[in-house]
Enzyme design. Structure first.
Site, PDB file in Angstrom:
ATOM      1  N   ARG A   1      28.583  27.894 -69.000  1.00 39.11           N
ATOM      2  CA  ARG A   1      27.632  28.890 -68.717  1.00 39.11           C
ATOM      3  C   ARG A   1      26.804  29.296 -67.743  1.00 39.11           C
ATOM      4  O   ARG A   1      26.686  29.918 -67.566  1.00 39.11           O
ATOM      5  CB  ARG A   1      27.308  29.539 -70.011  1.00 39.11           C
TER       6      ARG A   1
ATOM      7  N   GLY B   1      17.857  18.093 -74.481  1.00 38.20           N
ATOM      8  CA  GLY B   1      17.349  18.273 -73.048  1.00 38.20           C
ATOM      9  C   GLY B   1      16.987  19.284 -72.802  1.00 38.20           C
ATOM     10  O   GLY B   1      16.845  20.348 -71.068  1.00 38.20           O
TER      11      GLY B   1
HETATM   12  C1  UD1 Z   1      24.451  21.959 -82.512  1.00 36.55           C
HETATM   13  C2  UD1 Z   1      24.631  21.304 -84.178  1.00 36.55           C
HETATM   14  C3  UD1 Z   1      23.831  22.753 -84.868  1.00 36.55           C
HETATM   15  C4  UD1 Z   1      22.864  23.208 -84.180  1.00 36.55           C
HETATM   16  C5  UD1 Z   1      22.767  23.491 -82.884  1.00 36.55           C
HETATM   17  C6  UD1 Z   1      21.287  24.292 -82.246  1.00 36.55           C
HETATM   18  C7  UD1 Z   1      25.601  19.839 -84.344  1.00 36.55           C
HETATM   19  C8  UD1 Z   1      26.905  19.068 -84.997  1.00 36.55           C
HETATM   20  N1  UD1 Z   1      25.253  20.983 -83.925  1.00 36.55           N
HETATM   21  O1  UD1 Z   1      25.165  22.684 -81.762  1.00 36.55           O
HETATM   22  O2  UD1 Z   1      24.098  22.028 -86.097  1.00 36.55           O
HETATM   23  O3  UD1 Z   1      22.530  24.741 -84.880  1.00 36.55           O
HETATM   24  O4  UD1 Z   1      23.247  22.243 -82.192  1.00 36.55           O
HETATM   25  O5  UD1 Z   1      21.340  24.807 -81.114  1.00 36.55           O
HETATM   26  O6  UD1 Z   1      25.079  18.542 -83.820  1.00 36.55           O
HETATM   27  N2  UD1 Z   1      25.619  16.624 -76.329  1.00 36.55           N
HETATM   28  C9  UD1 Z   1      26.251  16.216 -76.142  1.00 36.55           C
HETATM   29  N3  UD1 Z   1      26.617  14.818 -75.824  1.00 36.55           N
HETATM   30  C10 UD1 Z   1      28.071  15.312 -76.617  1.00 36.55           C
HETATM   31  C11 UD1 Z   1      27.806  17.274 -77.181  1.00 36.55           C
HETATM   32  C12 UD1 Z   1      26.289  17.461 -76.851  1.00 36.55           C
HETATM   33  O7  UD1 Z   1      24.724  15.266 -75.089  1.00 36.55           O
HETATM   34  O8  UD1 Z   1      29.411  15.149 -77.027  1.00 36.55           O
HETATM   35  C13 UD1 Z   1      23.985  17.641 -76.121  1.00 36.55           C
HETATM   36  C14 UD1 Z   1      24.281  18.433 -75.218  1.00 36.55           C
HETATM   37  O9  UD1 Z   1      24.170  18.732 -73.991  1.00 36.55           O
HETATM   38  C15 UD1 Z   1      23.034  19.727 -75.505  1.00 36.55           C
HETATM   39  C16 UD1 Z   1      23.052  18.989 -77.307  1.00 36.55           C
HETATM   40  O10 UD1 Z   1      23.563  18.020 -77.576  1.00 36.55           O
HETATM   41  O11 UD1 Z   1      21.495  19.670 -75.351  1.00 36.55           O
HETATM   42  C17 UD1 Z   1      23.845  20.256 -78.141  1.00 36.55           C
HETATM   43  O12 UD1 Z   1      24.909  20.740 -78.481  1.00 36.55           O
HETATM   44  P1  UD1 Z   1      26.152  21.742 -78.248  1.00 36.55           P
HETATM   45  O13 UD1 Z   1      27.394  21.629 -78.161  1.00 36.55           O
HETATM   46  O14 UD1 Z   1      24.715  22.993 -78.134  1.00 36.55           O
HETATM   47  O15 UD1 Z   1      25.462  21.959 -80.125  1.00 36.55           O
HETATM   48  P2  UD1 Z   1      25.674  22.978 -81.043  1.00 36.55           P
HETATM   49  O16 UD1 Z   1      27.786  23.001 -81.009  1.00 36.55           O
HETATM   50  O17 UD1 Z   1      25.022  24.272 -80.116  1.00 36.55           O
END
Ligand code: UD1
Ligand code: CA
Length: 457
Positions: A15, A101
């Site tokens: 995004r 991050g």
């Molecule tokens: C996650 C949480 C959710 C919380 C939210 C807060 C989980 C399952 N859910 O959701 O409860 O309310 O964050 O913003 O944890 N990332 C990785 N590798 C991956 C997936 C994510 O490094 O495979 C990193 C992303 O870069 C990001 C963070 O983890 O910095 C969160 O990932 P994102 O996909 O935004 O999580 P949400 O689904 O929003």
């Protein structure tokens, strides 16, 4: 207790619509990831592992000066999967703090509170109550108010969706327990991802009393997903910095039109007008005033000095009681002593200017050593570059350089000497004498201006 931090940074950040990895976008002149890394240093993390994915090489290169462990998550299979990648690097830490991050403003004080809570139990979560919890994982509590699990938006039922306490994603956990719980997670959910949040239910079933802690402000736990959110956090951060600067005794004409991208140290009664940008490390002495629309970068300004409107000051030092600008440019390695004056459309580069000397209008002074009480007239140029090499100009004390003169370096202007206006000085000039190079003025008698030929029609 040895603390290890895992920073999740593998997400694509689509995004942002950017060629740059999201965590390298900047807030207050520093990448989002560097903000988080700085905070891990403030809480004395002994080992910080960054889980990277998209644009990994770029991210690593940008933070190559930092003490970090790196681990790649080749496919983004969820936050639980991301943390699993870091587990081998955490073998000898006792507790693990998970950060994101792209959540740059998390405060060290909040993390210290969370770590303290985690000393009492195996798992502590950072949660926050939001008016609009849409999109976040919900904190589900039992009738006694104890945390029982986290349910993601996409997996939640109607009553769970009504909960407004949400998971920020940030948590502190016992390392051995984390490893055990992660081994038992699966991807049987709406997104077919390994959720880090699934460890909560596992912890509860192991009899762990899950602690929760809240941040001081919502912005601390806000993530950056697009440039609108980035701008929101930038303004929030700048306003907080502006408030701190005002409390330290600085007058800001308008705190919403002041930007600090680095560190600023100030004396008493400094006054800063609108649209001033400070970058790197800047020091302003007592009673310094900065006019509107100026940029100051890695510079030091002495007490009582006035920087007038529209100046660019970069890696320069200005002594006390000086007046710079309007429209002056001080380039790197310019060192101006006390009581100097640099006026409009003057550029100074890699030069020392002595006490009380003046360069008031339209001049270029580069690679020069200028003594004290020197007056450099309008439009004077130090010709420091012959197209291949740079040479120095040395100007003694009490010299007067007439307007529109060129000093062809290397050249030395003796102390107390005067250079006649319009001179091109190619050889050293003796002290206390007038030197000039100027064609003699002559007048032609009987000369007539050309007249236009009449055109035939
Ligand atoms: C996650 C949480 C959710 C919380 C939210 C807060 C989980 C399952 N859910 O959701 O409860 O309310 O964050 O913003 O944890 N990332 C990785 N590798 C991956 C997936 C994510 O490094 O495979 C990193 C992303 O870069 C990001 C963070 O983890 O910095 C969160 O990932 P994102 O996909 O935004 O999580 P949400 O689904 O929003
Ligand atoms: Ca998110």
């Amino acid at each position: 207790m040895k603390l290890g931090v895992v920073i999740l940074a593998a997400g694509q950040g689509s995004r942002m619509r950017s060629n740059r990895p999201k965590v390298l976008h900047e807030l207050a002149g520093k990448s989002l990831l560097a903000h988080v890394v700085d905070t891990t240093e403030a809480i004395h993390s002994e080992l910080t592992t960054v889980v990277y994915g998209h644009g990994g090489e770029q991210v690593k290169a940008a933070l190559s000066q930092r003490q970090l462990a790196w681990c790649e998550q080749k496919e983004q299979l969820g936050t639980g999967h991301a943390v699993m990648q870091a587990i081998p690097s955490l073998a000898d830490v006792d507790s693990v703090l998970v950060l994101y991050g792209d959540v740059p403003l998390i405060a060290a004080e909040t993390l210290n509170k969370l770590l303290k809570a985690a000393e009492e139990t195996a798992l502590a979560l950072l949660t926050v109550k939001l008016d609009n919890p849409t999109g976040y994982g919900r904190i589900i509590r039992d009738t006694a108010g104890r945390v029982s699990k986290i349910v993601e938006q996409k997996d939640a039922n109607a009553s769970e969706l009504a909960v407004n306490e949400v998971n920020t994603g940030i948590l502190a956990v016992n390392r051995a327990a984390l490893e055990r719980w992660l081994d038992r997670t699966n991807n049987h959910n709406a997104q077919e991802e390994y959720y880090l949040t699934d460890i909560i239910e596992l912890a509860v079933s192991d009899g762990v009393d899950v602690a929760t802690v809240s941040p001081a402000s919502e912005e601390e736990v806000m993530g950056v997903n697009d440039r609108v959110q980035l701008a929101h956090l930038e303004r929030h951060y700048q306003r907080a910095q502006a408030d701190a600067i005002m409390r330290a005794g600085v007058t800001l004409a308008d705190p919403s039109r002041f930007d600090l991208r680095g560190t600023l140290s100030t004396g008493r009664d400094v006054v800063i007008d609108i649209n001033v940008v400070i970058e790197g490390d800047v020091e302003l002495g007592d009673c310094v005033t900065i006019g509107p629309n100026s940029l100051l970068k890695n510079s030091k300004i002495g007490a009582n000095t006035e920087i007038l409107a529209n100046c660019v000051i970069d890696e320069a030092e200005v002594g006390a009681s000086s007046v710079i600008g309007p429209f002056a440019r001080l380039r790197p390695e310019s060192r101006l002593a006390e009581k100097t004056k640099v006026g409009n459309f003057v550029e100074i580069k890699k030069s020392d200017i002595g006490v009380g000397s003046k360069v008031n209008h339209l001049s270029y002074v580069g690679d020069a050593t200028v003594g004290s009480n020197v007056n450099i007239g309008a439009g004077v140029i130090t010709c420091n570059y012959d197209g291949a090499n740079k040479s120095r100009t040395i100007i003694g004390d009490d010299v007067f350089v007439g307007s529109d003169s060129q000093l062809i370096a290397p050249v030395e202007i003796g102390a107390g000497s005067t250079i006649g206006a319009g001179s091109t000085i190619t050889r050293n000039t003796p002290a206390s004498k007038l030197s000039l190079s100027r064609a003699k003025q002559l007048t032609i008698d009987g000369w007539q201006r050309p007249v236009k030929k009449s055109k035939d029609k």
